[in-house]
Design a protein around this motif. Structure first.
Motif, PDB file in Angstrom:
ATOM      1  N   GLY A 125       0.821  -1.202   0.000  1.00  0.00           N
ATOM      2  CA  GLY A 125       0.000   0.000   0.000  1.00  0.00           C
ATOM      3  C   GLY A 125       0.849   1.243   0.000  1.00  0.00           C
ATOM      4  N   GLU A 126       0.206   2.343  -0.247  1.00  0.00           N
ATOM      5  CA  GLU A 126       0.863   3.643  -0.197  1.00  0.00           C
ATOM      6  C   GLU A 126       0.111   4.526   0.786  1.00  0.00           C
ATOM      7  N   GLY A 127       0.848   5.388   1.447  1.00  0.00           N
ATOM      8  CA  GLY A 127       0.264   6.285   2.422  1.00  0.00           C
ATOM      9  C   GLY A 127       0.243   7.716   1.921  1.00  0.00           C
ATOM     10  N   PHE A 128      -0.850   8.389   2.186  1.00  0.00           N
ATOM     11  CA  PHE A 128      -1.033   9.782   1.775  1.00  0.00           C
ATOM     12  C   PHE A 128      -1.512  10.570   2.988  1.00  0.00           C
ATOM     13  N   GLU A 129      -1.126  11.842   3.048  1.00  0.00           N
ATOM     14  CA  GLU A 129      -1.521  12.667   4.181  1.00  0.00           C
ATOM     15  C   GLU A 129      -2.135  13.971   3.710  1.00  0.00           C
ATOM     16  N   GLU A 130      -3.025  14.483   4.552  1.00  0.00           N
ATOM     17  CA  GLU A 130      -3.647  15.780   4.296  1.00  0.00           C
ATOM     18  C   GLU A 130      -3.757  16.516   5.627  1.00  0.00           C
ATOM     19  N   VAL A 131      -3.168  17.702   5.682  1.00  0.00           N
ATOM     20  CA  VAL A 131      -3.176  18.502   6.899  1.00  0.00           C
ATOM     21  C   VAL A 131      -4.420  19.378   6.909  1.00  0.00           C
ATOM     22  N   ASP A 132      -5.151  19.341   8.018  1.00  0.00           N
ATOM     23  CA  ASP A 132      -6.304  20.216   8.222  1.00  0.00           C
ATOM     24  C   ASP A 132      -5.908  21.243   9.279  1.00  0.00           C
ATOM     25  N   LYS A 134      -7.304  24.020  10.110  1.00  0.00           N
ATOM     26  CA  LYS A 134      -8.417  24.560  10.901  1.00  0.00           C
ATOM     27  C   LYS A 134      -8.711  23.675  12.104  1.00  0.00           C
ATOM     28  N   LYS A 135      -8.629  22.362  11.910  1.00  0.00           N
ATOM     29  CA  LYS A 135      -8.912  21.422  12.992  1.00  0.00           C
ATOM     30  C   LYS A 135      -7.643  20.961  13.706  1.00  0.00           C
ATOM     31  N   ASN A 136      -6.476  21.402  13.214  1.00  0.00           N
ATOM     32  CA  ASN A 136      -5.193  21.006  13.790  1.00  0.00           C
ATOM     33  C   ASN A 136      -5.025  19.492  13.853  1.00  0.00           C
ATOM     34  N   LEU A 137      -5.240  18.858  12.719  1.00  0.00           N
ATOM     35  CA  LEU A 137      -5.049  17.417  12.640  1.00  0.00           C
ATOM     36  C   LEU A 137      -4.581  17.025  11.242  1.00  0.00           C
ATOM     37  N   VAL A 138      -4.154  15.796  11.138  1.00  0.00           N
ATOM     38  CA  VAL A 138      -3.714  15.243   9.864  1.00  0.00           C
ATOM     39  C   VAL A 138      -4.526  13.982   9.601  1.00  0.00           C
ATOM     40  N   VAL A 139      -5.029  13.859   8.372  1.00  0.00           N
ATOM     41  CA  VAL A 139      -5.738  12.651   7.956  1.00  0.00           C
ATOM     42  C   VAL A 139      -4.807  11.867   7.039  1.00  0.00           C
ATOM     43  N   PHE A 140      -4.629  10.597   7.351  1.00  0.00           N
ATOM     44  CA  PHE A 140      -3.807   9.701   6.536  1.00  0.00           C
ATOM     45  C   PHE A 140      -4.699   8.687   5.862  1.00  0.00           C
TER      46      PHE A 140
END
Length: 145
Positions: A125-132, A134-140
């Protein structure tokens, strides 16, 4: 080069003393300067290598490693057939995201998650990240390939 080839276990990590400021400066300030434009790619594979050298047997171990590495609080948001979503949050992460001195990314964590899921589920698999910010979190998102 490491002299000891044993895997990193959680008990060993708990015995280490670390400060977030030193780690952040090294990771987000010095390493990108040394690695240049290849930094995101190399950090991703450093994360994969770190996962290969960590002793994980279950999903909860991944969340504990994230905590011990000082990366933040990791939780599973959603599991699908071909992907899994994680959310990274916490006070340390919030400070890191909001710090004007640092240009943060989470490539190392994405690489770690991709490799950890390969170890636990025996699928590539491959991992991708997105920084939010406004909510001070990261979604992977780890997508099975």
């Amino acid at each position: 080069m490491r002299g000891n080839t044993s895997k990193i276990n959680l008990e060993q990590l708990q015995s280490l003393v670390h400060t977030g400021a030193g780690y952040d400066l090294l990771r987000y300030y010095i390493l990108p300067d040394l690695l240049g434009k290849e930094a995101p790619f190399l950090l991703y594979y450093m994360g994969k290598n770190l996962a290969r050298n960590s002793n994980m047997e279950k999903l909860e171990d991944i969340t504990e490693y994230f905590q011990q590495f000082g990366w933040g609080t990791l939780s599973v948001v959603q599991e699908k057939k071909k992907e899994i979503l994680f959310e990274l949050s916490g006070h340390v992460l919030e400070k890191r995201i909001q710090n004007p001195l640092l240009e943060v990314d989470f490539k190392m964590e994405a690489g770690f998650l991709a490799e950890a899921m390969k170890i636990l589920q025996d699928v590539n698999g491959e991992g991708f990240e997105e920084v939010d910010k406004k909510k001070n979190l990261v979604v992977f998102k780890v997508v099975h390939t």
